[in-house]
Design a protein around this motif. Structure first.
Motif, PDB file in Angstrom:
ATOM      1  N   SER A  66      86.121  66.635 -11.614  1.00 30.70           N
ATOM      2  CA  SER A  66      85.412  65.742 -10.706  1.00 30.70           C
ATOM      3  C   SER A  66      86.223  64.486 -10.398  1.00 30.70           C
ATOM      4  O   SER A  66      86.989  63.998 -11.230  1.00 30.70           O
ATOM      5  CB  SER A  66      84.077  65.333 -11.332  1.00 30.70           C
ATOM      6  N   GLU A  87      77.474  67.087  -9.212  1.00 31.69           N
ATOM      7  CA  GLU A  87      77.537  67.775  -7.916  1.00 31.69           C
ATOM      8  C   GLU A  87      76.661  67.062  -6.890  1.00 31.69           C
ATOM      9  O   GLU A  87      77.037  66.930  -5.716  1.00 31.69           O
ATOM     10  CB  GLU A  87      77.090  69.223  -8.073  1.00 31.69           C
ATOM     11  N   GLN A 125      78.501  63.971  -5.726  1.00 29.60           N
ATOM     12  CA  GLN A 125      79.634  64.334  -4.867  1.00 29.60           C
ATOM     13  C   GLN A 125      79.169  64.770  -3.484  1.00 29.60           C
ATOM     14  O   GLN A 125      79.811  64.456  -2.481  1.00 29.60           O
ATOM     15  CB  GLN A 125      80.455  65.446  -5.536  1.00 29.60           C
TER      16      GLN A 125
END
Length: 386
Positions: A289, A379, A382
């Motif tokens: 990440s 997630e 993001q």
């Protein structure tokens, strides 16, 4: 700050599975430990008549290969007693790392109560400090200066991410302190984790220190207590000063029984805390990440620091989001085997990172649930950056 998440709803706590990684201080006594507490043989410890306390103290001293030990209510009291005994002359000085618990989180008791000046030295990322700098820190030859009487170290080092102090560094430290007629106290709240990481007896780690304390109520899952260890003369004076600090206790064998159980049951299992911590760290690293990462190569024990790579994402925000349960998570199947939503609690203060601490009550299932929740939330963040 990202604000376009689905608003969390109020869930009945029975519908939420909480996985608590804020600290190993939230650990709970095991069934065996509760039984030991219930069945403990006790007496009045102020009169020196509690056999279970005596057994814990005697066994601790033997394990650490020191002369004597003293049961105290907290690690903060243990550290303060060490300062008061080793720096018995008011106005003395103790050298301590600038990220040490005794400097940051013990309310300045050294000055407030003991009359001791704490002179800080920068901690390095591995929990040590520069020994050349230490050599130049000793004072007392000039009448204008306080006399340096003590050096404090912390092992494992909490705010450096559970780092284990290298044995060679401790050996070199001991030589320097001996040459400068200074004592060494080790805040060994998690020193059994250090012994597990190094695969050596705890006595080897504390071989050259003058006093050490370890905490029962962190990773060892006891409800209360720490043990202070040193020479007979040191403990005799610490015992006297404990009374002045309000640490004289009566039928405290109920608590000491938990400590004896911890030495038998919990200490041998600390390796599993380290293994589970590494599993979480590896899962975060494998996310690749741009938001969070971990220093997997320098992970030593049960404390994991999660570094935030994007300044728009604050540690407190990540902490809050992981603890929340949003309706979409349930829809997406982020639930445990009982179909409950997952709340993961981690800690963040004014740090540049978030902290995860694993302890004996954490199960493999909870580790897997936490890994799933962290991946889900990362997630989500993001996606909202796009």
């Amino acid at each position: 700050m990202y604000s376009n998440y689905t608003t969390p709803v109020e869930f009945d706590m029975r519908d939420v599975r909480i996985v608590d990684f804020r600290s190993d201080t939230v650990s709970l006594p095991t069934a065996r430990m509760r039984k030991a507490i219930y069945e403990a043989t006790v007496g009045d410890d102020v009169y020196g008549e509690d056999p279970t306390v005596k057994e814990l103290e005697s066994r601790s001293a033997k394990m650490f290969e020191k002369e004597a030990a003293l049961f105290v209510p907290t690690g903060t009291m243990a550290n303060l007693l060490a300062l008061m005994v080793h720096c018995s002359r008011r106005g003395s000085e103790a050298i301590v790392g600038d990220k040490a618990h005794v400097f940051l989180y013990e309310q300045g008791g050294a000055a407030q109560i003991a009359g001791v000046l704490l002179n800080t030295i920068p901690n390095l990322p591995d929990g040590t400090f520069c020994l050349d700098q230490l050599q130049n820190k000793f004072r007392g030859l000039d009448v204008h200066e306080p006399q340096t009487s003590l050096v404090l170290v912390e092992n494992t080092h909490n705010m450096c991410g559970g780092k284990v102090l290298p044995l060679k560094w401790l050996d070199a430290l001991a030589e320097i302190c001996k040459k400068n007629s200074a004592k060494i106290h080790m805040d060994g709240a998690r020193v059994f984790n250090a012994a597990e990481s190094l695969n050596v007896p705890v006595s080897r780690i504390v071989r050259d220190v003058d006093s050490v304390c370890y905490c029962l109520s962190k990773g060892l899952a006891c409800p209360v207590g720490s043990v202070l260890i040193g020479s007979n003369d040191f403990i005799k004076e610490a015992h006297r000063l404990r009374k002045a600090l309000g640490g004289g206790m009566r039928q405290v064998g109920f608590l000491a029984a938990a400590g004896l159980c911890a030495l038998d049951e919990i200490v041998p299992k600390l390796k599993y805390d380290h293994i589970r911590t590494r599993q979480i760290a590896e899962s975060i690293r494998n996310l690749n990440s741009s938001l969070i990462t971990v220093d997997l190569e320098n992970l030593h024990s049960n404390i994991l620091l999660v570094e935030l790579l994007n300044k728009k994402l604050r540690p407190s925000e990540l902490t809050q989001r992981l603890a929340e349960v949003h309706p979409k998570e349930i829809e997406d199947g982020l639930v445990d085997s009982s179909k409950r939503g997952i709340s993961v609690k981690i800690s963040a203060r004014d740090w540049a990172y978030a902290r995860i601490v694993v302890y004996t009550n954490v199960t493999d299932e909870e580790v897997n649930l936490a890994i799933r929740k962290i991946a889900y939330v990362v997630e989500e963040y993001q996606h909202n950056l796009k």
